[in-house]
Every structure is written in structure tokens, then in C-alpha cells.
Scaffold this motif. Sequence first.
Motif, mmCIF file in Angstrom:
data_model
loop_
_atom_site.group_PDB
_atom_site.id
_atom_site.type_symbol
_atom_site.label_atom_id
_atom_site.label_comp_id
_atom_site.label_asym_id
_atom_site.label_seq_id
_atom_site.Cartn_x
_atom_site.Cartn_y
_atom_site.Cartn_z
ATOM 1 N N MET A 1 0.844 -1.221 0.000
ATOM 2 C CA MET A 1 0.000 0.000 0.000
ATOM 3 C C MET A 1 0.868 1.255 0.000
ATOM 4 N N GLY A 2 1.960 1.224 0.803
ATOM 5 C CA GLY A 2 2.864 2.377 0.846
ATOM 6 C C GLY A 2 2.273 3.536 1.616
ATOM 7 N N GLU A 3 2.987 4.636 1.549
ATOM 8 C CA GLU A 3 2.545 5.815 2.305
ATOM 9 C C GLU A 3 1.615 6.660 1.427
ATOM 10 N N VAL A 4 0.429 6.956 1.969
ATOM 11 C CA VAL A 4 -0.556 7.730 1.201
ATOM 12 C C VAL A 4 -0.936 8.979 1.985
ATOM 13 N N LYS A 5 -0.812 10.134 1.327
ATOM 14 C CA LYS A 5 -1.206 11.398 1.973
ATOM 15 C C LYS A 5 -2.158 12.157 1.054
ATOM 16 N N VAL A 6 -3.093 12.869 1.654
ATOM 17 C CA VAL A 6 -4.012 13.703 0.865
ATOM 18 C C VAL A 6 -3.955 15.132 1.401
ATOM 19 N N HIS A 7 -3.650 16.076 0.524
ATOM 20 C CA HIS A 7 -3.738 17.490 0.899
ATOM 21 C C HIS A 7 -5.125 17.979 0.500
ATOM 22 N N GLY A 8 -5.825 18.567 1.458
ATOM 23 C CA GLY A 8 -7.182 19.031 1.162
ATOM 24 C C GLY A 8 -7.522 20.262 1.966
ATOM 25 N N ILE A 9 -8.768 20.744 1.779
ATOM 26 C CA ILE A 9 -9.265 21.818 2.641
ATOM 27 C C ILE A 9 -10.572 21.338 3.249
ATOM 28 N N PHE A 10 -10.915 21.926 4.378
ATOM 29 C CA PHE A 10 -12.119 21.522 5.090
ATOM 30 C C PHE A 10 -13.333 21.632 4.162
ATOM 31 N N ALA A 11 -14.070 20.526 4.050
ATOM 32 C CA ALA A 11 -15.303 20.498 3.270
ATOM 33 C C ALA A 11 -15.105 20.772 1.777
ATOM 34 N N GLY A 12 -13.887 20.598 1.277
ATOM 35 C CA GLY A 12 -13.634 20.830 -0.154
ATOM 36 C C GLY A 12 -14.236 19.707 -0.998
ATOM 37 N N PRO A 13 -15.079 20.051 -1.990
ATOM 38 C CA PRO A 13 -15.731 19.003 -2.777
ATOM 39 C C PRO A 13 -14.760 18.127 -3.559
ATOM 40 N N PHE A 14 -13.613 18.692 -3.960
ATOM 41 C CA PHE A 14 -12.685 17.909 -4.787
ATOM 42 C C PHE A 14 -11.865 16.939 -3.944
ATOM 43 N N ASN A 15 -11.370 17.408 -2.785
ATOM 44 C CA ASN A 15 -10.605 16.453 -1.959
ATOM 45 C C ASN A 15 -11.505 15.404 -1.326
ATOM 46 N N LYS A 16 -12.795 15.746 -1.113
ATOM 47 C CA LYS A 16 -13.709 14.744 -0.539
ATOM 48 C C LYS A 16 -13.914 13.581 -1.516
#
Length: 224
Positions: A1-16
Motif C-alpha cells: 500500500m505504501g505511504e498515502v497522503k491527501v492534501h485538502g481543505i475543510f469540506a472541499g468538494p474535490f478532496n472529498k
Amino acid sequence: MGEVKVHGIFAGPFNKRVELALKLKGIKYEYIEEDRSNKSDELVKYNPIYKQVPVLVHNGKPICESIIILEYIDDTWENNTIPLLPKHPYQRSMARFLAKLIDEKLMGAMYKVCYGKGEEREKGCDETFEVLKYLDNELQNKKFFGGDSIGFVDIVASYIALWFGAIQEAIGMELLTEQKFPKLSKWIDEFLCCRIVKENLPNREVLVPLYKAQFAAATQKASS
Ligand SMILES: N[C@@H](CCC(=O)N[C@@H](CS)C(=O)NCC(=O)O)C(=O)O
């Protein structure tokens, strides 16, 4: 699986979208909240052109743009779960077409509805109806766009299930009604009832004041 990170913003429709796909696939990830007005050095390094979220970082390698990330997730973790995209080439193309329709045509039309005036706004409404009608027909008698389970188009259309309604409420307009779009309305109910969706998408009550503030600031800026 490796290391997985997600950069997002609170309640952002695209990162959700990205987070939903990872959750559906059972992939563990670290979430990094970004500040829109003070973006991290990592975000700027990983997405130097757009400097936007989401960015998925897999084993140190960044992938940008939510739809491209969804395809990456599907291709990378294909063994353990139901695929997000259909296998048949024609259905895959159709799924990509619907995703593009939502991101370009529908979101573009909603921008005109939210920020346009007079004729521009009316045009935005007409274009919105046109896309919603198309999507309504597309559902036929399926539970989800993906069939019996949530797939690629459902994840992309999470914008319609949640954010669209919050935007409507914030601007005081009702464009997506059960009467006009019965299948799409039923799909919204089904989608929002799914455990994984309920657990991972923000509450509409949280979104409405955020959008109201955003629209009020834009109106004030335009009149000053
Ligand atoms: N087409 C992009 C859109 C991403 C996008 O608009 N992200 C917004 C947050 S919802 C953003 O990062 N905005 C910050 C900015 O533009 O400065 C995608 O699908 O990933």
C-alpha cells in the motif's frame, strides 16, 4: 500500500472525492489540511501550476486533479475491491464523459448562477437544467450511476448530492427539485444514506453559512 497522503481543505468538494474513493477501497491515508490563504510549501511544490487541492502523494510521488487521482486510485488498488470505473471501454468512456460534464459544464453553469446577473444568470440556470436533465435520464432505473454500488461517476457527482444543495440554499434558489428531476433526487437520497458517505462528507448545515459568507463577500467586492 505504501505511504498515502491527501492534501485538502475543510469540506472541499474535490478532496472529498479522493477521500471517499480511498475509504471505499479501504486505503489508509494521512490527511493534511491546507490553508487557502497560506498554502504549504509541499502543496506549492507538488502542484506548482494550479497550487490547488487535492493532491494525493503516494510514496512521495504527487498526483493532482481529483478525477485523475480517482483513476490512479482505481488503477493502483485494483485487487482488493470493486473497481470504481466500469471495465467495458464504452462504459468507461461514458463515465469519463459524465465526470467532465459535471466538472466543466455543470460547475461552469453554476458559477454563472451564483455570480452572474440578468441574462448571464438565466443562461446559467438553463445550462444547469440541461445537464441535470441529462444526468436524470442517465440514471434510468439504476440505484447508482455505477449500478448497484457507488462508482466513479457517483463519487464525482457527490458535488450534486451535497454541495449543489448547499449552494442553492445559500443563494435562495431551488433548481434541483424532485418534481423536475425525480431520478436524480432519488439518487441523492440513496447516496447520502450510504454509511461511508455519511461518515466522510460534511454536514450541509456546515456548508450553507460558508457559501453565504462567500457570496456576500463577492457581492460586496463587486459593489465597492
Ligand atoms: N479541477 C480541480 C479543482 C480543484 C479546486 O478547485 N480546488 C480548490 C479547493 S475546492 C482550491 O484548491 N482552491 C484554492 C485556490 O485556487 O487557491 C480538481 O478537480 O482537483
